[in-house]
Write a protein that holds these residues in place. Structure first.
Motif, PDB file in Angstrom:
ATOM      1  N   VAL A  72      44.505  66.395 -10.574  1.00  0.00           N
ATOM      2  CA  VAL A  72      43.552  65.377 -11.146  1.00  0.00           C
ATOM      3  C   VAL A  72      42.832  64.064 -10.100  1.00  0.00           C
ATOM      4  O   VAL A  72      44.069  63.933  -9.629  1.00  0.00           O
ATOM      5  CB  VAL A  72      45.572  64.097 -11.998  1.00  0.00           C
ATOM      6  N   GLU A  73      41.514  63.847 -10.126  1.00  0.00           N
ATOM      7  CA  GLU A  73      40.542  63.403  -9.437  1.00  0.00           C
ATOM      8  C   GLU A  73      41.025  62.045  -9.700  1.00  0.00           C
ATOM      9  O   GLU A  73      42.148  61.923 -10.636  1.00  0.00           O
ATOM     10  CB  GLU A  73      39.166  64.241 -10.024  1.00  0.00           C
ATOM     11  N   PRO A  74      40.298  60.820  -8.386  1.00  0.00           N
ATOM     12  CA  PRO A  74      40.548  59.872  -8.763  1.00  0.00           C
ATOM     13  C   PRO A  74      39.778  59.126  -9.748  1.00  0.00           C
ATOM     14  O   PRO A  74      38.787  59.707 -10.499  1.00  0.00           O
ATOM     15  CB  PRO A  74      39.521  59.327  -7.730  1.00  0.00           C
ATOM     16  N   ALA A 103      58.674  63.973 -21.559  1.00  0.00           N
ATOM     17  CA  ALA A 103      57.553  63.561 -21.933  1.00  0.00           C
ATOM     18  C   ALA A 103      56.885  62.243 -22.742  1.00  0.00           C
ATOM     19  O   ALA A 103      57.984  61.304 -22.158  1.00  0.00           O
ATOM     20  CB  ALA A 103      58.070  64.093 -24.185  1.00  0.00           C
ATOM     21  N   GLY A 104      55.705  61.965 -22.299  1.00  0.00           N
ATOM     22  CA  GLY A 104      55.299  60.747 -22.217  1.00  0.00           C
ATOM     23  C   GLY A 104      55.520  59.825 -20.452  1.00  0.00           C
ATOM     24  O   GLY A 104      54.701  58.924 -19.974  1.00  0.00           O
ATOM     25  N   ASP A 105      55.352  60.912 -19.643  1.00  0.00           N
ATOM     26  CA  ASP A 105      55.582  59.971 -18.356  1.00  0.00           C
ATOM     27  C   ASP A 105      54.055  60.883 -17.641  1.00  0.00           C
ATOM     28  O   ASP A 105      53.199  61.507 -18.480  1.00  0.00           O
ATOM     29  CB  ASP A 105      55.944  61.581 -17.569  1.00  0.00           C
ATOM     30  N   ARG A 106      53.463  59.404 -17.181  1.00  0.00           N
ATOM     31  CA  ARG A 106      52.006  59.283 -17.027  1.00  0.00           C
ATOM     32  C   ARG A 106      51.634  59.341 -15.777  1.00  0.00           C
ATOM     33  O   ARG A 106      52.624  58.570 -14.703  1.00  0.00           O
ATOM     34  CB  ARG A 106      51.920  57.872 -18.103  1.00  0.00           C
ATOM     35  N   ILE A 107      51.075  60.427 -14.974  1.00  0.00           N
ATOM     36  CA  ILE A 107      50.206  60.039 -13.291  1.00  0.00           C
ATOM     37  C   ILE A 107      48.828  59.949 -13.477  1.00  0.00           C
ATOM     38  O   ILE A 107      47.890  60.295 -14.545  1.00  0.00           O
ATOM     39  CB  ILE A 107      50.675  61.642 -12.830  1.00  0.00           C
ATOM     40  N   GLU A 108      49.266  59.040 -12.426  1.00  0.00           N
ATOM     41  CA  GLU A 108      47.152  57.970 -12.086  1.00  0.00           C
ATOM     42  C   GLU A 108      46.461  59.223 -10.790  1.00  0.00           C
ATOM     43  O   GLU A 108      47.323  59.342  -9.768  1.00  0.00           O
ATOM     44  CB  GLU A 108      47.340  56.277 -11.690  1.00  0.00           C
ATOM     45  N   GLY A 109      45.318  59.700 -10.854  1.00  0.00           N
ATOM     46  CA  GLY A 109      44.995  60.005 -10.238  1.00  0.00           C
ATOM     47  C   GLY A 109      44.699  59.104  -8.973  1.00  0.00           C
ATOM     48  O   GLY A 109      44.626  58.073  -9.290  1.00  0.00           O
ATOM     49  N   PRO A 110      44.120  59.872  -7.540  1.00  0.00           N
ATOM     50  CA  PRO A 110      44.233  61.034  -7.764  1.00  0.00           C
ATOM     51  C   PRO A 110      46.031  61.705  -7.831  1.00  0.00           C
ATOM     52  O   PRO A 110      47.545  61.641  -7.112  1.00  0.00           O
ATOM     53  CB  PRO A 110      44.073  61.715  -5.878  1.00  0.00           C
ATOM     54  N   ALA A 111      46.116  63.112  -7.985  1.00  0.00           N
ATOM     55  CA  ALA A 111      47.069  63.296  -8.012  1.00  0.00           C
ATOM     56  C   ALA A 111      47.095  64.772  -8.217  1.00  0.00           C
ATOM     57  O   ALA A 111      46.352  65.555  -8.454  1.00  0.00           O
ATOM     58  CB  ALA A 111      48.370  62.863  -9.359  1.00  0.00           C
TER      59      ALA A 111
END
Length: 692
Positions: A672-674, A653-661
């Motif tokens: 997860v697109e750019p 919970a709370g983990d954040r992922i920036e695209g692209p991924a």
């Protein structure tokens, strides 16, 4: 009953999903390939996976389930393929052709298309038998029923090997005695035949709709009866202590005997649970405007919920057959993971609606498929793990996917492999976007006012691209996305619709009393039904609706109302509700005009206890879940981008992922697109937002 589990099973065209919820909180998701030739085989295979995973015998699992729920496509597939039972129709003499006349026109969208072929009749002309009888529109009998005509019809049906019979007479909703007597004769002469009585199945006006609904029900009844009999027997052999519940197209549960008798309610049972699941996963975010999209292996299903209420359809053409009973409004497209790419006569690239299904499946499955599909595209674009799907249990062959796209699409169009694959990806997305527009923009809703909920195993690879095209900036992807419909089943209630015809003008006390008495009558019938299912009065909820119109209008509109006694004072609440609804639909109302009721309906719910939700523990940052990188394509130029790949099982919970991924869950992959950011919520859903 002291139970540990609740089991939901959703049989799709390619995969069958299983969700096992523990009463203490938490759910487990399993998938197995569907077996259309024998749907019960997929259930056996899936239950074997559950037993293996838990390390216990099925005989220890099933008896500890308070409910086992099954959503099935058996009826839908039979209707699509025209593989229902041989059906006979007994109708009022002179009305044998009403199902072909179809109110004088083809279904909407093809009304003026002279080349659009007529629908295949579920009952051939020689099996539609007229009976001399006639009831008038005031319910009086003009011509008594000739019983010998019914007996002659039965003799003809016996010679033809008919196994199911639909009975539908003109104005039978006001005087059902003729239909009931005809049914008695059929059961006497054809004791093994199943009988559908139109005035009991759909007790509302509109003779064509009632006849078509009765025929469709009769056509599917033996198929559903055989299916539920086999499933019920299998679960009993495993020690099930409660009867299997089956999901209905109206969004609720029912027992097997009800589904067998009212098989028309099971036509679209699979995707009908998606809205309930969508509202559940959006509840922590206080979202009540929800578009749920479900991309499986064969189809793409869309449902829309506005202010917490999901649209219902009644009296519609479904697969070219008029169905009167309520069904969750589902827009279905031939756009799934197995949708085949092809080039039309004009040299244009198309995707679907043909599907490779599960047999032989996409080329990359290595089961003999040679046509390029959406799954092959996602593998070539780098979105899917080459090691395989479903945690590696379904290996993928990237070389075969590349060969299929190159030979069937890229080389004939003079494109590179990468550009051809991204072009196929773009087209299948455009098909899905057009479907979303039909349920939103074309019905007066702005999709930007909605949150997009991702369901289905294949949707995650497309979800940000779809949202980007629609202008939607918030997406919710539950970890259980690929089995969301099965999850929706285990949190749904038992639901029955009880209807009646009540043609009265709301301008006198006798009319008020008639409407009130009919509501009480059908609701008492519903209560008795739910009492037999084990529900006490404090676990029963009732909602009402009426089909109303101004005197002189041809068509009516459905008005939802609260449950209250109707008298000279409260009737004004009915009229006010109708005026508001009419203005909402048609931009005007006529408060001084007389209002009349055509049909009434009560929906009764048996409230089922819901399993507890689990909560994820806080994560240690997305880096701890990083598996590595993979080259992926996010543009029509076909350029490769080195993209981080995360193991969804290790995110908290709370983990954040920036695209692209790319996030890999066991049964789905999320792209997860750019320009997009994903954050995992403690409730087990990824919230994906567009960067502003």
């Amino acid at each position: 009953m002291n139970s540990k589990y609740r089991l939901g099973i959703d049989a799709g065209g390619t995969f069958t999903d299983f969700v096992l919820a523990e009463q203490t909180g938490g759910s487990r998701l399993y998938k197995t390939l569907s077996t259309p030739a024998d749907p019960t085989l997929a259930i056996r295979n899936g239950l074997a996976l559950i037993a293996e995973d838990l390390g216990v015998a099925l005989e220890e699992i099933i008896p500890n389930c308070d409910l086992c729920i099954n959503g099935t496509t058996v009826g839908l597939n039979a209707l699509i393929q025209h593989k229902g039972a041989r059906t006979g129709l007994i109708c009022t003499a002179g009305h044998e052709d009403s199902i072909e006349i179809r109110n004088g026109h083809k279904e909407d969208g093809y009304r003026y298309d002279a080349e659009y072929p007529p629908a295949v009749m579920l009952v051939p002309r020689n099996l539609r038998k007229g009976v001399r009888e006639r009831v008038l529109s005031n319910g009086t009998v003009r011509t008594p029923m000739e019983e010998e005509d019914v007996r002659a019809a039965c003799r003809a049906f016996i010679e033809e090997g008919i196994e199911t019979v639909a009975i539908s007479f003109v104005w039978s909703v006001l005087h059902p005695d003729h239909e009931k007597r005809a049914a008695e004769i059929v059961r006497e002469m054809m004791p093994d035949a199943l009988v559908t009585i139109g005035s009991e199945l759909y007790p509302q006006v509109r003779e064509y709709t009632r006849t078509s609904t009765a025929i469709t029900n009769a056509y599917l009844a033996p198929i559903l009866k055989n299916y539920v009999t086999a499933v019920d027997a299998y679960f009993r052999s495993l020690g099930a202590r409660a009867p299997v519940r089956y999901f209905q197209s109206n969004g609720g549960l029912a027992t097997g005997n009800v589904v067998a008798d009212r098989s028309v309610y099971a036509i679209n049972s699979g995707p009908a649970s998606a809205p309930r699941a969508g509202l559940h996963v959006t509840e922590p975010f206080d979202e009540k405007n929800v578009i749920t999209v479900d991309m499986g292996g064969t189809s793409f299903d869309i449902t829309l919920t506005y202010e917490g209420v999901t649209n219902l359809n009644k009296n519609i053409d479904f697969l070219r057959y008029r169905i009167g009973v309520p069904m969750i409004q589902v827009e279905t497209l031939g756009a799934g993971g197995g949708s085949i790419g092809w080039i039309d006569d004009m040299g244009l690239l198309q995707m679907g609606p043909q599907s490779a299904g599960s047999d032989p499946g996409p080329a990359c499955y290595g089961r003999g498929g040679v046509e390029p599909t959406t799954t092959d595209v996602n593998l070539v674009l780098g979105y899917l793990n080459p090691d395989g799907l479903v945690g590696g249990r379904l290996p993928l062959d990237k070389a075969k996917a590349e060969d299929a796209i190159r030979s069937r699409i890229a080389e004939p169009l003079g494109l590179s492999l990468e550009k051809a694959a991204y072009g196929m990806f773009t087209i299948v997305n455009a098909n899905m976007v057009n479907g979303i527009r039909r349920v939103s923009i074309e019905r007066g809703y702005d999709p930007r006012d909605f949150v997009l909920v991702c369901a289905g195993g294949a949707t995650g690879a497309h979800i940000t691209a779809i949202a980007r095209e629609m202008g939607i900036d918030r997406i919710i992807v539950p970890k259980l996305a690929s089995g969301l419909c099965a999850f929706g089943q285990i949190i749904s209630d038992v639901k029955y619709n009880h209807m009646a015809t009540c043609p009265v003008r709301l301008d006198n006390e006798e009319a008020y009393e008639r409407v009130n008495a009919l509501f009480r009558q059908i609701e008492q019938e519903g209560r008795e039904h739910l009492h037999k299912d084990g529900f006490a009065d404090d676990r029963i909820r009732i909602t009402r609706s009426l089909e109303m119109r101004y005197v002189g209008q041809v068509h009516e509109c459905t008005v939802d109302v609260e449950t209250f006694d109707i008298d000279a004072q409260t009737v004004e609440r009915l009229k006010d509700a109708f005026h508001r609804r009419h203005e909402q639909l048609y931009t005007y109302s006529e408060p001084k005009n007389t209002v009349e009721v055509v049909n009434i309906e009560s929906t009764l719910y048996g409230i089922v206890d819901k399993p507890s939700d689990a909560r994820l523990s806080s994560g240690g940052g997305a880096d701890s879940a990083l598996k590595g990188t993979r080259m992926a394509i996010f543009s029509r130029e076909g350029e490769h981008t080195r993209t981080p790949v995360y193991d969804g099982r290790k995110l908290g919970a709370g983990d954040r992922i920036e695209g692209p991924a790319i996030i890999e869950e066991v049964t789905t992959t999320i792209v997860v697109e750019p320009g997009w950011t994903a954050v995992l919520h403690e409730g087990g859903s990824y919230v994906i937002s567009a960067k502003r």
